[in-house]
Write a protein that holds these residues in place. Structure first.
Motif, PDB file in Angstrom:
ATOM      1  N   MET A 183      -5.290  -1.883  -9.857  1.00  0.00           N
ATOM      2  CA  MET A 183      -5.191  -1.940  -8.088  1.00  0.00           C
ATOM      3  C   MET A 183      -6.046  -4.346  -7.751  1.00  0.00           C
ATOM      4  N   ASN A 184      -5.382  -4.822  -7.228  1.00  0.00           N
ATOM      5  CA  ASN A 184      -6.296  -5.537  -6.392  1.00  0.00           C
ATOM      6  C   ASN A 184      -6.564  -5.445  -5.052  1.00  0.00           C
ATOM      7  N   ILE A 185      -7.528  -6.668  -5.023  1.00  0.00           N
ATOM      8  CA  ILE A 185      -8.291  -6.496  -4.460  1.00  0.00           C
ATOM      9  C   ILE A 185      -7.479  -6.283  -2.212  1.00  0.00           C
ATOM     10  N   TYR A 186      -6.349  -7.091  -2.472  1.00  0.00           N
ATOM     11  CA  TYR A 186      -5.533  -6.834  -1.543  1.00  0.00           C
ATOM     12  C   TYR A 186      -4.412  -6.064  -1.394  1.00  0.00           C
ATOM     13  N   ASP A 187      -4.089  -4.915  -2.263  1.00  0.00           N
ATOM     14  CA  ASP A 187      -4.118  -3.560  -2.181  1.00  0.00           C
ATOM     15  C   ASP A 187      -4.815  -3.048  -1.730  1.00  0.00           C
ATOM     16  N   ALA A 188      -6.230  -3.049  -1.725  1.00  0.00           N
ATOM     17  CA  ALA A 188      -7.476  -2.122  -1.654  1.00  0.00           C
ATOM     18  C   ALA A 188      -7.626  -2.327   0.303  1.00  0.00           C
ATOM     19  N   VAL A 189      -7.290  -3.763   0.772  1.00  0.00           N
ATOM     20  CA  VAL A 189      -8.041  -3.829   1.055  1.00  0.00           C
ATOM     21  C   VAL A 189      -7.037  -3.638   2.583  1.00  0.00           C
ATOM     22  N   THR A 190      -5.636  -3.441   2.555  1.00  0.00           N
ATOM     23  CA  THR A 190      -4.025  -3.453   3.191  1.00  0.00           C
ATOM     24  C   THR A 190      -4.412  -2.124   3.132  1.00  0.00           C
ATOM     25  N   LEU A 191      -4.605  -1.008   2.515  1.00  0.00           N
ATOM     26  CA  LEU A 191      -4.633   0.671   1.897  1.00  0.00           C
ATOM     27  C   LEU A 191      -6.268   1.054   2.902  1.00  0.00           C
ATOM     28  N   PHE A 192      -6.646   0.664   3.059  1.00  0.00           N
ATOM     29  CA  PHE A 192      -8.570   0.372   4.305  1.00  0.00           C
ATOM     30  C   PHE A 192      -7.518   0.011   5.570  1.00  0.00           C
ATOM     31  N   LEU A 193      -7.035  -0.714   5.945  1.00  0.00           N
ATOM     32  CA  LEU A 193      -6.327  -1.410   7.302  1.00  0.00           C
ATOM     33  C   LEU A 193      -5.472  -0.409   7.495  1.00  0.00           C
ATOM     34  N   LEU A 194      -4.829   0.311   6.897  1.00  0.00           N
ATOM     35  CA  LEU A 194      -3.500   1.180   7.215  1.00  0.00           C
ATOM     36  C   LEU A 194      -3.989   2.556   7.249  1.00  0.00           C
ATOM     37  N   LEU A 195      -5.177   2.847   7.070  1.00  0.00           N
ATOM     38  CA  LEU A 195      -5.604   4.017   6.594  1.00  0.00           C
ATOM     39  C   LEU A 195      -6.765   3.958   8.730  1.00  0.00           C
ATOM     40  N   SER A 196      -6.744   3.023   8.920  1.00  0.00           N
ATOM     41  CA  SER A 196      -7.735   2.746   9.734  1.00  0.00           C
ATOM     42  C   SER A 196      -7.011   2.647  10.617  1.00  0.00           C
ATOM     43  N   ALA A 197      -6.000   1.799  11.422  1.00  0.00           N
ATOM     44  CA  ALA A 197      -5.061   1.800  12.158  1.00  0.00           C
ATOM     45  C   ALA A 197      -4.299   2.919  12.201  1.00  0.00           C
ATOM     46  N   THR A 198      -4.072   4.281  11.150  1.00  0.00           N
ATOM     47  CA  THR A 198      -3.888   5.532  11.260  1.00  0.00           C
ATOM     48  C   THR A 198      -4.713   6.199  12.384  1.00  0.00           C
ATOM     49  N   VAL A 199      -5.844   6.195  11.935  1.00  0.00           N
ATOM     50  CA  VAL A 199      -6.188   6.984  12.393  1.00  0.00           C
ATOM     51  C   VAL A 199      -6.613   6.716  13.358  1.00  0.00           C
ATOM     52  N   LEU A 200      -7.197   5.410  14.452  1.00  0.00           N
ATOM     53  CA  LEU A 200      -7.110   4.619  15.235  1.00  0.00           C
ATOM     54  C   LEU A 200      -5.801   5.320  16.504  1.00  0.00           C
ATOM     55  N   HIS A 201      -4.486   5.029  16.053  1.00  0.00           N
ATOM     56  CA  HIS A 201      -4.262   5.111  16.978  1.00  0.00           C
ATOM     57  C   HIS A 201      -3.729   7.319  17.471  1.00  0.00           C
ATOM     58  N   LEU A 202      -3.561   7.736  15.942  1.00  0.00           N
ATOM     59  CA  LEU A 202      -3.724   9.082  16.399  1.00  0.00           C
ATOM     60  C   LEU A 202      -4.902   9.584  17.409  1.00  0.00           C
ATOM     61  N   ILE A 203      -6.355   8.962  17.685  1.00  0.00           N
ATOM     62  CA  ILE A 203      -7.096   9.038  18.687  1.00  0.00           C
ATOM     63  C   ILE A 203      -7.019   8.764  19.841  1.00  0.00           C
TER      64      ILE A 203
ATOM     65  N   ALA B 286       9.561  -6.360  -3.860  1.00  0.00           N
ATOM     66  CA  ALA B 286      10.432  -4.938  -2.794  1.00  0.00           C
ATOM     67  C   ALA B 286      10.149  -3.983  -2.380  1.00  0.00           C
ATOM     68  N   ILE B 287       9.556  -3.758  -3.227  1.00  0.00           N
ATOM     69  CA  ILE B 287       8.120  -2.356  -2.812  1.00  0.00           C
ATOM     70  C   ILE B 287       7.584  -2.698  -1.518  1.00  0.00           C
ATOM     71  N   ARG B 288       6.592  -3.370  -2.152  1.00  0.00           N
ATOM     72  CA  ARG B 288       5.461  -3.679  -0.985  1.00  0.00           C
ATOM     73  C   ARG B 288       6.337  -4.924   0.150  1.00  0.00           C
TER      74      ARG B 288
ATOM     75  N   ASP C  25      -1.918  -6.333   9.570  1.00  0.00           N
ATOM     76  CA  ASP C  25      -2.582  -5.646   7.389  1.00  0.00           C
ATOM     77  C   ASP C  25      -1.126  -6.060   7.037  1.00  0.00           C
ATOM     78  N   SER C  26      -0.088  -6.246   7.802  1.00  0.00           N
ATOM     79  CA  SER C  26       0.875  -6.624   7.542  1.00  0.00           C
ATOM     80  C   SER C  26       1.028  -8.207   6.623  1.00  0.00           C
ATOM     81  N   ILE C  27       0.204  -8.669   7.295  1.00  0.00           N
ATOM     82  CA  ILE C  27       0.677  -9.943   7.262  1.00  0.00           C
ATOM     83  C   ILE C  27      -0.725 -10.760   6.028  1.00  0.00           C
ATOM     84  N   LEU C  28      -1.364  -9.705   5.456  1.00  0.00           N
ATOM     85  CA  LEU C  28      -2.045  -9.224   4.942  1.00  0.00           C
ATOM     86  C   LEU C  28      -1.744  -9.130   3.397  1.00  0.00           C
TER      87      LEU C  28
ATOM     88  N   SER D  61       2.396 -12.892  -1.972  1.00  0.00           N
ATOM     89  CA  SER D  61       2.944 -14.559  -2.292  1.00  0.00           C
ATOM     90  C   SER D  61       1.707 -14.929  -3.560  1.00  0.00           C
ATOM     91  N   ARG D  62       0.491 -14.702  -3.893  1.00  0.00           N
ATOM     92  CA  ARG D  62      -0.129 -14.672  -4.448  1.00  0.00           C
ATOM     93  C   ARG D  62      -0.117 -13.841  -5.654  1.00  0.00           C
TER      94      ARG D  62
END
Length: 200
Positions: free
Chosen positions: A1-21, A101-103, A160-163, A169-170
């Motif tokens: 797992m690289n740093i981008y994968d970890a950060v994107t996962l954290f942001l995704l979970l944050s967005a999901t929880v916020l939207h649910l709230i 492609a998956i990413r 998160d999509s931009i990140l 690309s990196r």
């Protein structure tokens, strides 16, 4: 797992929880009157004459309130897209050799989720703020914390999509570089091998 994968996962979970709230809490639109306060959401409205005397009414999405079906579908679709993105994220975190492609699909879906949520909010604001041709009873209201939380969720999703695109690309830059040979390398052997392979 690289740093981008970890950060994107954290942001995704944050967005999901916020939207649910934001979907669960009342107060997308708050109307303050002389002796009462009304907290409107997609699904219900809470009327309060004071802190201890509140009543909740579930919206019937028909008749004059049939337009609520539109924002409701969009907001639920945004939440479902977050879930799909989470599954994609888990997939390429567990697979060490996932392709680009998956990413890319993950980044596209995430951006779509953010814009879908914003579009649903705009429809709600247009109708509830009295901006439509027919003035509603909520024309003098103002956005509440639930709506602000939902907006933050959408913004986090787009960021998160931009990140995720930057991470693609990196991490896949070397993979996409064209094949080059040193200037002093004799290419005649390579050409002859390719020519021999064509015979088969």
């Amino acid at each position: 797992m690289n740093i981008y994968d970890a950060v994107t996962l954290f942001l995704l979970l944050s967005a999901t929880v916020l939207h649910l709230i934001g979907l669960i809490l009342p107060g997308w639109w708050i109307v303050q009157e002389n002796d009462s306060v009304s907290y409107f959401n997609i699904w219900f409205v809470i009327y309060c004459t004071d802190e201890d005397n509140c009543s909740e009414t579930t919206f019937m999405m028909s008749g004059d309130r049939a337009w609520l079906i539109g924002p409701a579908i969009l907001e639920v679709l945004g939440l479902a897209t977050f879930v799909a993105c989470a599954l994609l994220n888990i997939y390429y975190l567990l697979k060490t050799k996932t392709g680009k492609a998956i990413r890319k699909l993950y980044a596209i879906l995430l951006a779509c989720a953010g814009f879908i949520i914003i579009f649903g909010l705009l429809i709600f604001i247009k109708k509830k703020a009295g901006l439509s041709r027919v003035e509603t009873e909520t024309s003098k209201g103002e956005p509440g914390w639930a709506m602000i939380i939902t907006i933050v969720a959408a913004v986090v999703a787009v960021l998160d999509s931009i990140l995720a695109c930057i991470g693609i690309s990196r991490n896949f830059k070397k993979e996409d570089e064209p094949l080059t040979f040193p200037d002093n390398m004799d290419l005649s052997l390579i050409v002859s091998v390719i020519g021999d392979n064509k015979k088969f």
